[in-house]
Each structure stands twice: as C-alpha cells, then as structure tokens.
Design an enzyme around this catalytic site. Structure first.
Site, PDB file in Angstrom:
ATOM      1  N   ASP A  98     -31.696  40.139  50.722  1.00  0.00           N
ATOM      2  CA  ASP A  98     -30.358  40.201  51.306  1.00  0.00           C
ATOM      3  C   ASP A  98     -30.314  39.480  52.665  1.00  0.00           C
ATOM      4  OD1 ASP A  98     -27.662  41.376  51.155  1.00  0.00           O
ATOM      5  OD2 ASP A  98     -28.322  42.400  52.988  1.00  0.00           O
ATOM      6  N   LYS A 149     -28.345  36.019  53.976  1.00  0.00           N
ATOM      7  CA  LYS A 149     -27.482  35.968  55.164  1.00  0.00           C
ATOM      8  C   LYS A 149     -27.873  34.820  56.099  1.00  0.00           C
ATOM      9  CE  LYS A 149     -26.298  40.861  55.077  1.00  0.00           C
ATOM     10  NZ  LYS A 149     -26.759  42.191  55.439  1.00  0.00           N
TER      11      LYS A 149
END
Ligand code: ADP
Ligand code: ASP
Ligand code: MG
Length: 814
Positions: free
Chosen positions: A677, A681
């Site tokens: 994750d 980003k």
C-alpha cells in the site's frame, strides 16, 4: 376589443371549459373575440384516424368512437337538458359527415391534403360550437361565428397562406356590426377563395387569433395556455426554467421559430405591424401575470432571453471541389428546395465555398436529397460535386436575445458549455440579426444540452453535479452522510446543487433521475436491482446528465478498469481506490490523457493520506514551476497505528487485529503490512511529481516473514503472525534500546523510491507521529532546507470521505 385564444389543454374537458368561462366572466367591460382550439388531443385523433383510414385499416373507427364519446359527454355535462337535444343532433349529424369522409378515405385507400383538412377541421368546429352553446346557456352574451367566413387563404392545404386583404375586410365588416359581448370562433380553420376548407398549420389557432386581433385593431391579444407564459426554456424539459415577464416581438418570434411551441411562429407577424401586445397567460393560474410580448422591450440589459430547440431536423450537405468560385451553385441549390416547397430552418456555409449545409425537417429530407441530386446530376457524374449527404434525427438548439449582438463571448460560453458536457456539435449558425446562435446536435443530447445551457445562462451560476456512487461501505456511507449534511451549504455558499443519482454496492444498484433521498438511501438500495457493473455504466451513460461524476469507494480492480469508459463519455471520476493510479504507468497516463481530452477530471486525492491535501498541494507546487527534489513520508495510517500501539505488553497479532477492526487497514491487511500500500502511494506521488515510475522500480525492505505473505486467507495470515511473535518483539526491543521508534517510511529521491521499516530517533519530524497519522515532507527547489510538511490523520472513513468530498467540490469549481 380584446382577442383571447384558449388552447387544447384549456378546453380539453368540461372542468377546464368551466375555468375558461370564469376567465371570460371576469373580463369586465370588454367586447371579446374568443378563439378556441380543438379539445386537447382531438386534432391528433383526427389525423391518426385519417391516416389509418387511408391505409385501409378499420381501426380508424376506434378513434372516431373516442372523438364521438368525448364530444357527446361534454354536451351532456355542459349544456342544460332543455337545450341539449338541439346541440346533440347538430353534433351527431356533423359526426355522420365526418364518418362518411373517413369512409371515403378508407374505400379509396387515399388521403388528399384537401380531404385531410376537411376531416381535421372538425376538432375546432365541434369545440367552438359546444363552447358557444355552453356560454349562452350560462347567460353570457355570446354568439358563434365561423372563422371560415372571415379568414380567406390560398389553397395550400395543410398550411394555407392568408390573403390579408380579403380577410381584413371581412373581419372589419363583421366586427364593426357585431354587438355581442363575446364572439366565439374556431381556430385553425379557414377557407380558400373558391370556398374549399383550409387549415393554417399545426398550432394554427394562435394565428387565427392574431389575424383577428390585427384586423380589428384589438387592444391586446391574450394566448391562454397550460403554462404561465413564455419560459427561458421548455419547462417540460428544463425544470429550472423561469417565466420571462416581458420580451420583444423579435425575441419571441425567434424562440417560437426554434421550437417554443407555446406560440405558433407566424402568430407575431400580423400583430407586430400594429404594435398590439400579446399576453401569454395560464388558464390554470389566471392571476399569474405570465409574459407580455411587445415592442421596444429591451430585456433590462439581459443578453440571452431564452433557449429553444426544434427536433426532427436533417442536415443536408452539398460539397465538392466543383463548387469553389463557381457562381450560381447556391442559387440552384436553394431554388431546388424552394420548388419542392421545402422550408429551410437553418443555413451554414463554409467560408471556403467548398460546401453548403442546411437544416430542414426530417420529413422533407428524402425528397430534398433526391431533388438536389437531380439538379446537380451533371456535376455529380463528373465528380465535381459529391452526391448530397443527409444526416437525420438531429435537433437545433438556439440561444435567443436582442442584446446578444452587443456582447462578446456568448458563443464561446455556449460552445464550451456544450463541449464540457460532451455534446457533439454537428453545425452552427448565427442569425444575421445576431439575435440567435444555433447549434445542431444529436437528439439524445437535447435534454443535457438544454439543461447545461440553462445552467450557464440563467441559473445564477448554480451548477448541478450528478453523482453515481459505487461502494457504500465505511467510506461510501460516510460520504453520502456528509453530502446530506452539507447539501444546503453547498447550494447556498458554493452554488453547487449536488444530487446522487445512482448508488451501488456489490449486490444491488439503484437509480433515481430526480436524485436519491439521502435520508433513506439504504432502503432505496435494498429495493434496487442486482448489481451489474456494465449495466451501471450503461445507465450512467444513457442518462447523459450534465456534470456527471462517477465516485468509486471500492478497492476493486474490476471497478478501476471501468474508469476509461466513464472518462471517454465526459463523466468525471473521483476515487479512493489506488489500483488504477498505481497500475502500469501507461494506464495511469492514458487515464490522465482521457481526462484532458474529454474535459472530465480524474481525481484521486484520497489515494495518499486520505483527506490530507497532499496530491492537490503537489499539483499546485508543480503548476507554479517548482520542482520536487525529495519526498520523505510516513504514508500508512495502518502501519503507523500498528507500530504506535505495539509494545512488549501486547502481541503484534492483537495490534493488527485491532487496526483491522477499526477500519485502518484495507480489507486484506497484507496489502498494508507487506508495504504494498505504501509502495502504491509513493509511486503515485512520484508520478504526480512528473516521474515515470513503475511499481517494480520501488525497493521494498519488507519486515513481515515471507511465510505470512504467502498465506491465502485472512485467518491463515493472523495465525502466522502469532507464530512469529518473538521476532516482532525483538524488533521492538532493538528500537527501544536505541531510543528510537519504529516507523514505516517511504522515500523518493533522484528518481528512486524505496519503502521500509526504519528506527526513527528522537527529534526527527517523524518521531512524534501519533495514532494513524501520516506525514509528508516535500523538499523542492523552493523548499530546500525546511521541507513543506503536511501532517494529520491519514486513515479512517470520515477523513477519507471528506477527501472524496473535496474532490467532488473541486470538480464543481472546475
Ligand atoms: P396550447 O394547446 O395551449 O396551444 P401548446 O401545447 O401548443 O399549448 O403550447 C404550450 C406548451 O409549449 C407548453 O406546455 C410547453 O410544453 C411548450 N413550450 C415549449 N417551449 C416553451 C417555452 N419556452 N415556454 C413555455 N412553454 C414552452
Ligand atoms: N388543433 C390544432 C392543433 O392541434 C390547432 C391548435 O390547437 O392550435 O394543431
Ligand atoms: Mg399551441
């Protein structure tokens, strides 16, 4: 004298006819000519009956039966028993003649325009007779006068041309002697010089009234209808349309010419010369002032006064190299159409003289094409001109206003509004008077075009946003709640009217074209139909609303694959789903490109730091010419929560579980814990800073045991965490001993990105990061020593929802 005309709806049934009576009774001290239309719908019944009869289809008799029933019932209800039988026998004997005429068409299998006029005239002949008898029975000083004895025309059946000399003389002669308070006349019907029955064209009762008003120098012509005046657009299609209190003859003429059916276009001509004002009034709201059409009405400086549209238009284009510099081509083209009696609604000519293009009625298109091809047979055979091109099923949308000529930028505003809403413009024209600008568009786009133009020109900048929300879990539900709470504020302060038109979860989907009530969307969704992503998209596309926004609150790869389709239809996309923006660079780039090409923003602020304005800030830095040198960040609210909570008195397993329960992790917690994750980003930030990076280019210094990442269910993953508890405790102790805290850090510098767990010493910007907070440090050409810092809660449904909200508002201000 005063002339009043009551339209079809105003006299559709006894109840309405009683309203008409009240209006007439309330007109004090006036002698009146009252023109009436056929009972609402009867003209269509008569025309349909004629058509069926001429096709030798016996079902025409059903229409006749309906016509008979309606008129007989009206007589029984309106006229007192003592005078009923005379009225009934007159109408019944006329009905017999009507039946005989239709039978004639049935037997011959043919309908001449002359016969058609005879048949269709019964609508007005019946209504005017019945209403006059009714008024007399109510004690009003009324007589019936047959307009056929006053209005004289040529014998162009279906839409005859009036001989004003004869007509005016007849009217003057009759009305100068007539002493009755009310003269009731049928609209629409007339007669030719040799006594044949003719009609004035669909909607022609308005014209009848105008002819009489002009001939008698009436004080005013009142058109009583089913709406309270002439509106800024057809109120049946544009809910926000407003009544125009006063308007000039020319403006009204343009509006009606381009489809404002409330006034039949030729109506203005006779009264204009004598400066007789026209009032448009509502039979169902007689106190409403309505619209006054008169001379010298400058609209108080307003530019655009109304938006009209005419449907069923075909574009006929003639082009070819043989047209350049050759005189007479246009003349031959227009002459051909004129000989065939085809009226031209709109003309455009390319300045290269390479083509001529006109808009005509769909019904005339085939005949026109054939005739033009015949005229240019020689040029077409020698390939100097191409056979005429016909494009059917189009609509003309026109902006109208006397003062438009003295204002720049109106057409720019018009076309950019249409462009932004993905309305393809086929042709444009501006009247020489500069009183109108017209665009030819596809039929499917009409409602959207009218509404978005109306919004641009009339709605004090209130912009309607139409939302289609997919995913109503934690984040989606909060988002809907926030919209519900802020609806009033958005409208009053930001001039945004935000409506949610579609909602879907993985099981059900629901749509409401008028906006789903956000108080009880859950119920509505329960009653929806089975979710079908393709079907959802199709529905959004076919609704074709202006300013449509697709909001993705899911974490689904499938949903993220649909963005391109939305963007290609000029539907903006707002998403908290990171999959698309962190997929292949080519896909990310393509989506951004589509957004630009179709004028539909693609926004994903919540992909990084939930509601924190990280991407938006980055965009502004870059737009102002700054360059990003380095990004250092803690971007995982979930990992930050995990390492802030984890210590030697709680197990790592329990902490992760807690993070999951509180909604700080993705549904699959390995996405957070593996660092994937965070990789997504930093990848998105690197891309938004202008770097072409792929996910595989990012170095990931994972801290989880490989075995736990290979599990294939959440249960197995959690079990595995227990097994490695001692390793986790070791990590914690090492950091503690060094007086450091564990933080999962993402870094981007010199085109390289990496993510991993780091021991952060006291005094570092990251050291005191609480709970699920995120922090980003941007080092740029302008922020060299001291970075630009954005810090705050970086996870949680409420803040994520507010980030989505912010993206929607950004689109509203776009
Ligand atoms: P009538 O039967 O009274 O002659 P029409 O049906 O011919 O009435 O005309 C009234 C209708 O015109 C309205 O109901 C409305 O749908 C339509 N219309 C189209 N454009 C406009 C406009 N700009 N303003 C008002 N009405 C309009
Ligand atoms: N009855 C005719 C029509 O429907 C004329 C009119 O109502 O103006 O077209
Ligand atoms: Mg009408």
């Amino acid at each position: 004298m005063k002339v009043l005309k009551f339209g079809g709806t105003s006299v559709a049934n006894p109840e309405n006819i009683n309203k008409v009576k009240s209006i007439l009774k309330s007109q004090k001290n006036h002698s009146m000519a009252v023109v009436v239309s056929a009972f609402g719908g009867v003209t269509d019944l008569l025309l349909n009956a004629s058509k069926r009869a001429s096709e030798q289809d016996v079902s025409y008799k059903n229409f006749v039966k309906e016509i008979e029933d309606r008129h007989i019932a009206a007589i029984r209800e309106l006229i007192p028993v003592k005078s009923q039988s005379a009225a009934l026998s007159k109408v019944k004997s006329d009905l017999n003649v009507l039946e005989t005429l239709l039978e004639g068409a049935f037997l011959i299998g043919e309908l001449t325009p002359k016969l058609s006029d005879k048949i269709v005239s019964y609508g007005e002949l019946f209504s005017s007779f019945i209403i006059s008898e009714f008024l007399k029975s109510e004690g009003l000083d009324a007589i019936f006068k047959d307009s056929r004895q006053l209005i004289i025309t040529d014998n162009n059946f279906g839409k005859a041309t009036v001989d004003f000399k004869l007509t005016n003389a007849n009217c003057e002669n009759f009305f100068s002697k007539n002493k009755h308070g009310i003269t009731l006349l049928p609209g629409f019907v007339a007669s030719s010089k040799n006594g044949d029955l003719t009609t004035l064209g669909r909607g022609g009762s308005d014209y009848t009234a105008a002819i009489i008003a002009a001939a008698t120098n009436a004080d005013i012509l009142e058109i009583w209808t089913d709406v309270s005046g002439m509106y800024t657009a057809n109120p049946k299609l544009v809910k926000q349309a407003k009544c125009v209190a006063s308007i000039s003859y020319q403006e009204a003429m343009e509006l009606s010419h381009f489809g404002a059916k409330v006034l039949y276009p030729p109506t203005i001509q006779p009264v204009l010369g004598k400066a007789i004002p026209i009032a448009i009034k509502n039979t169902f709201d007689p106190e409403n002032p309505g619209t006054l059409i008169s001379q010298n009405n400058n609209g108080n400086g307003k530019t655009v006064r109304g938006i009209s549209h005419v449907g069923n238009i075909s574009l006929l284009s003639l082009e070819g190299p043989g047209m350049i510099g050759i005189p007479g081509i246009s003349k031959r083209f227009f002459e051909t159409l004129s000989v065939k009696n085809i009226s031209i609604v709109l003309i455009t000519q390319a300045s290269s003289e390479h083509s001529i293009c006109v808009g005509i009625a769909d019904d005339d298109a085939d005949l026109a094409a054939e005739a033009v091809n015949e005229t240019f047979e020689y040029e077409i055979a020698s390939k100097r001109i191409k056979p005429v091109m016909v494009e059917k099923d189009l609509t003309i949308v026109a902006l109208v206003g006397d003062n438009m000529k003295s204002h720049q930028g109106l057409s720019g505003k018009m076309f950019s509004t249409l462009g932004k809403n993905n309305v393809n413009i086929r042709a444009i024209a501006q009247g020489a008077s500069e009183r109108n600008i017209s665009a030819v568009i596809k039929k499917e786009d009409v409602k959207k075009a009218l509404n978005s133009l109306h919004e641009t020109f009339f709605e004090e900048n209130i912009k309607q946003l139409n939302l289609f929300v997919m995913g109503v879990g934690n984040v989606g539900a909060k988002f809907l709640e926030q919209i519900r709470q802020q609806k009033k504020y958005l409208k009053e302060e930001l001039k945004l009217n935000v409506r949610v038109i579609g909602i879907s979860n993985s099981k059900k989907m629901v749509f409401d074209e008028n906006g789903i009530s956000l108080k009880d969307w859950k119920n509505a969704l329960d009653q929806g139909v089975r979710t079908d992503m393709e079907g959802f998209f199709e529905k959004v596309r076919s609704l074709n609303f202006r300013n449509s926004i697709f909001v993705d609150n899911t974490a689904s790869a499938d949903v993220s694959k649909s963005y391109a389709n939305y963007l290609k239809n000029s539907i903006s996309v707002v998403t908290c789903n990171k999959i698309a923006s962190s997929s292949d660079f080519a896909n990310y780039k393509a989506l951004k490109q589509l957004a630009k090409e179709y004028n539909a923003p693609y926004l994903f602020e919540t992909n990084v730091g939930a509601g924190l304005p990280i991407i938006d800030t980055l965009k502004h830095l870059i737009a102002s010419g700054d360059k990003v040198r380095k990004i250092q960040a803690v971007l995982s609210g979930s990992l930050n929560f995990v390492f802030n909570t984890f210590n030697d008195s709680i197990t790592f397993h329990d902490v992760v579980k807690q993070a999951q329960d509180q909604g700080y992790t993705e549904p699959d917690p390995t996405i957070d814990l593996s660092g994937v994750d965070v990789m997504r980003k930093i990848l998105i930030l690197a891309r938004e800073s202008g770097h072409q990076l792929e996910i595989d280019d990012i170095e990931n210094d994972a801290f989880l045991p490989e075995e736990s990442l290979e599990t294939n269910s959440n249960e197995a993953f959690f079990e595995c965490l227990k097994k490695y508890e001692s390793d986790f405790q070791k990590m914690y102790k090492q950091a503690k001993d060094a007086d450091c805290k564990l933080k999962y850090v993402a870094q981007f510098e010199d085109g390289n990105a990496k993510v991993g767990l780091q021991q952060i010493p006291k005094g570092h910007d990251f050291y005191n990061l609480e709970g699920s907070d995120n922090i980003v440090l941007f080092y740029t050409d302008r922020y060299v020593e001291q970075p630009l810092i954005i810090k705050g809660a970086g996870a949680g449904a409420d803040v994520t929802a507010s980030g989505i909200f912010a993206d929607v508002v950004r689109i509203g201000n776009f």
